[in-house]
Design a protein around this motif. Structure first.
Motif, PDB file in Angstrom:
ATOM      1  N   UNK A 142       0.834  -1.200   0.000  1.00 24.02           N
ATOM      2  CA  UNK A 142       0.000   0.000   0.000  1.00 24.02           C
ATOM      3  C   UNK A 142       0.872   1.255   0.000  1.00 24.02           C
ATOM      4  N   UNK A 143       0.327   2.385  -0.480  1.00 30.38           N
ATOM      5  CA  UNK A 143       1.104   3.634  -0.431  1.00 30.38           C
ATOM      6  C   UNK A 143       1.610   3.975   0.971  1.00 30.38           C
ATOM      7  N   UNK A 144       0.810   3.682   1.993  1.00 26.67           N
ATOM      8  CA  UNK A 144       1.221   3.978   3.371  1.00 26.67           C
ATOM      9  C   UNK A 144       2.408   3.122   3.812  1.00 26.67           C
ATOM     10  N   UNK A 145       2.592   1.965   3.173  1.00 30.07           N
ATOM     11  CA  UNK A 145       3.761   1.137   3.479  1.00 30.07           C
ATOM     12  C   UNK A 145       5.047   1.794   2.985  1.00 30.07           C
ATOM     13  N   UNK A 146       4.914   2.726   2.062  1.00 30.56           N
ATOM     14  CA  UNK A 146       6.056   3.457   1.525  1.00 30.56           C
ATOM     15  C   UNK A 146       6.268   4.775   2.271  1.00 30.56           C
ATOM     16  N   UNK A 147       5.186   5.527   2.423  1.00 33.42           N
ATOM     17  CA  UNK A 147       5.292   6.885   2.972  1.00 33.42           C
ATOM     18  C   UNK A 147       5.261   6.939   4.491  1.00 33.42           C
ATOM     19  N   UNK A 148       4.686   5.921   5.130  1.00 32.07           N
ATOM     20  CA  UNK A 148       4.471   5.960   6.567  1.00 32.07           C
ATOM     21  C   UNK A 148       3.006   6.220   6.868  1.00 32.07           C
ATOM     22  N   UNK A 149       2.656   6.190   8.140  1.00 28.94           N
ATOM     23  CA  UNK A 149       1.249   6.305   8.525  1.00 28.94           C
ATOM     24  C   UNK A 149       1.138   7.008   9.871  1.00 28.94           C
ATOM     25  N   UNK A 150       0.008   7.666  10.100  1.00 32.19           N
ATOM     26  CA  UNK A 150      -0.272   8.299  11.396  1.00 32.19           C
ATOM     27  C   UNK A 150      -1.048   7.320  12.265  1.00 32.19           C
ATOM     28  N   UNK A 151      -0.545   7.093  13.482  1.00 29.57           N
ATOM     29  CA  UNK A 151      -1.153   6.138  14.409  1.00 29.57           C
ATOM     30  C   UNK A 151      -1.613   6.877  15.661  1.00 29.57           C
ATOM     31  N   UNK A 152      -2.808   6.566  16.122  1.00 32.04           N
ATOM     32  CA  UNK A 152      -3.356   7.228  17.304  1.00 32.04           C
ATOM     33  C   UNK A 152      -2.681   6.707  18.563  1.00 32.04           C
ATOM     34  N   UNK A 153      -2.191   7.642  19.382  1.00 33.06           N
ATOM     35  CA  UNK A 153      -1.554   7.308  20.657  1.00 33.06           C
ATOM     36  C   UNK A 153      -2.542   7.618  21.773  1.00 33.06           C
ATOM     37  N   UNK A 154      -3.072   6.585  22.434  1.00 35.05           N
ATOM     38  CA  UNK A 154      -4.066   6.833  23.492  1.00 35.05           C
ATOM     39  C   UNK A 154      -3.504   7.573  24.711  1.00 35.05           C
ATOM     40  N   UNK A 155      -2.190   7.544  24.894  1.00 38.18           N
ATOM     41  CA  UNK A 155      -1.601   8.245  26.038  1.00 38.18           C
ATOM     42  C   UNK A 155      -1.573   9.751  25.819  1.00 38.18           C
ATOM     43  N   UNK A 156      -1.211  10.163  24.617  1.00 37.42           N
ATOM     44  CA  UNK A 156      -1.137  11.599  24.330  1.00 37.42           C
ATOM     45  C   UNK A 156      -2.422  12.129  23.708  1.00 37.42           C
ATOM     46  N   UNK A 157      -3.334  11.177  23.330  1.00 37.52           N
ATOM     47  CA  UNK A 157      -4.593  11.537  22.664  1.00 37.52           C
ATOM     48  C   UNK A 157      -4.344  12.269  21.343  1.00 37.52           C
ATOM     49  N   UNK A 158      -3.228  11.935  20.701  1.00 42.42           N
ATOM     50  CA  UNK A 158      -2.888  12.561  19.435  1.00 42.42           C
ATOM     51  C   UNK A 158      -2.407  11.498  18.448  1.00 42.42           C
ATOM     52  N   UNK A 159      -2.481  11.862  17.171  1.00 42.96           N
ATOM     53  CA  UNK A 159      -1.938  10.981  16.135  1.00 42.96           C
ATOM     54  C   UNK A 159      -0.439  11.245  15.986  1.00 42.96           C
ATOM     55  N   UNK A 160       0.331  10.178  15.908  1.00 42.06           N
ATOM     56  CA  UNK A 160       1.777  10.297  15.752  1.00 42.06           C
ATOM     57  C   UNK A 160       2.186   9.707  14.400  1.00 42.06           C
ATOM     58  N   UNK A 161       3.066  10.397  13.736  1.00 41.29           N
ATOM     59  CA  UNK A 161       3.528   9.937  12.421  1.00 41.29           C
ATOM     60  C   UNK A 161       4.639   8.915  12.581  1.00 41.29           C
TER      61      UNK A 161
END
Length: 320
Positions: free
Chosen positions: A77-96
Motif C-alpha cells: 500500500x502507499x502507506x507502506x512506503x510513505x508511513x502512517x499516522x497512528x493514534x496514541x491513546x496516552x497523548x490523545x494525538x496521532x503520531x507519524x
C-alpha cells in the motif's frame, strides 16, 4: 572515461570503496554517484543476482547515509512506503510513523511488481522531495536518492512503469553479467567474510550535500547546450520514433553532465560528457513506433545513430 587520478579526491574514494564490493562495475558505480550528485534517481533493469542491491548498499555505506529498502509486492500500500499516522491513546494525538521513503538512500526493489497507486507514492517523493500523509506534507531529508530495480524478463503479475514515470529517472542502467575472470574474483571475495560488511564511510552525508550544491557552479557553454538540444530534437524527429525526449530530458542530460564534469575535476562541461551520458539519459524517454519494434530496433540503437550523425561542437576552452 577519465582516469581515477583525475577524479575529485573525495569522490574517487567513494568509487574505490564501491569497487571493493562490486567487481567490474566501475561504470555503474560512476553513474550512480553522478546521479546522486545531480540529485537524480536511477532505474536499474537487469536479471536477478547481478548485484543491484549490493551496488546501492555499498554506495550508502560509502557516504555514511541512512539506507532503506522497499520490497515491492502486489499487495503493498502507499502507506507502506510513505508511513502512517497512528493514534496514541496516552497523548490523545496521532503520531507519524515514518515509512522507508524517509531514508537517505532508498532501494525500491522490483518497482514494477506493485500497483500504480503505490508506485506513485514513491514517484511523488522522487519528484517533489516530499510526501503527503493524511493531507500533511512531510519533507524528505538530504541527500535523497532512489535506486529502483526491475526484472526485464518476467512480466507476469507486473505493472510496467508508464513513460511519464520513467521520465522521472535520470538514468536507466543495465549491469550485465560479469566476465569469467570477474566472476572468479567475486567467488574469491565471497569465500570468506562478505566485503559489504567491512565497508566504512569515506565521506559524510553532510559533505555529500555540500558537493551537490557545488555542482551548480559547473559551467555549461552555449555551444554545449545547443548540442544537447540538437540531440534531443532529433529524438523527436526520427522517423522510427513515435515520441521523443521532452525538455525534462534536456535538463536531465545537462545536470548529469555538470555532475560528471565535477566528478572528474573540471568546472566546465565538454561534448564528450554529453556523448557518454546520453545513452543512459535519453533512450528510456523515447517511445518507438510499432513498425520499428517489429524490425527489432531499440531506442538505444537509434540514439547511437543520432549521436553519430550529429555534428559535435568545436572544442574550445569552456572555463570562465
Amino acid at each position: 572515461m577519465a582516469q581515477n587520478d583525475m577524479m575529485h579526491p573525495k569522490l574517487s574514494k567513494v568509487i574505490e570503496n564501491i569497487e571493493r564490493v562490486m567487481v567490474g562495475k566501475r561504470d555503474v558505480a560512476v553513474l550512480s554517484l553522478v546521479a546522486i550528485l545531480a540529485e537524480g534517481h536511477v532505474l536499474l533493469e537487469d536479471v536477478p543476482g547481478v548485484g543491484k542491491t549490493m551496488m546501492v548498499r555499498s554506495l550508502a555505506r560509502s557516504v555514511g547515509a541512512d539506507f532503506k529498502r522497499i520490497q515491492f509486492t502486489p499487495d503493498l500500500l502507499p502507506s507502506d512506503v510513505t508511513g502512517v499516522s497512528i493514534y496514541n491513546p496516552k497523548t490523545l494525538e496521532f503520531e507519524y510513523r515514518p515509512g522507508p521513503i524517509m531514508g537517505n538512500i532508498v532501494l525500491a526493489d522490483e518497482i514494477n511488481r506493485t500497483s500504480p497507486k503505490t508506485q506513485s507514492a514513491l514517484l511523488e517523493g522522487m519528484e517533489e522531495a516530499n510526501v503527503t500523509v493524511d493531507g500533511v506534507t512531510k519533507s524528505l531529508g538530504k541527500p535523497f536518492f532512489v535506486m529502483a530495480t526491475q526484472n526485464p524478463i518476467e512480466y507476469e503479475g507486473t505493472y510496467p512503469l508508464p513513460e511519464a514515470q520513467l521520465d522521472r529517472f535520470l538514468f536507466k542502467i543495465r549491469m550485465g553479467y560479469p566476465s569469467a575472470g570477474e566472476e572468479l574474483e567475486i567467488l574469491n571475495l565471497a569465500e570468506k567474510e562478505r566485503p559489504i560488511h567491512t565497508l566504512e564511510p569515506v565521506i559524510t552525508k553532510e559533505e555529500l550535500v555540500k558537493l551537490q550544491g557545488e555542482i551548480q557552479t559547473v559551467y555549461v557553454d552555449e555551444t554545449v547546450k545547443r548540442y544537447i538540444i540538437d540531440l534531443v530534437t532529433k529524438t523527436r524527429k526520427h522517423p522510427s520514433v513515435y515520441l521523443g525526449a521532452s525538455p525534462r530530458g534536456s535538463i536531465a542530460l545537462m545536470k548529469a553532465a555538470q555532475a560528471y564534469a565535477f566528478l572528474y575535476g573540471r568546472d566546465y562541461v565538454i561534448p564528450d560528457d554529453i556523448q557518454f551520458l546520453a545513452p543512459y539519459t535519453l533512450p528510456h524517454r523515447m517511445i518507438l513506433k510499432s513498425e520499428a519494434k517489429y524490425e527489432g530496433k531499440s531506442a538505444g540503437q537509434l540514439l547511437t545513430e543520432i549521436i553519430s550523425r550529429t555534428p559535435v561542437p568545436v572544442q574550445r576552452s569552456m572555463s570562465r
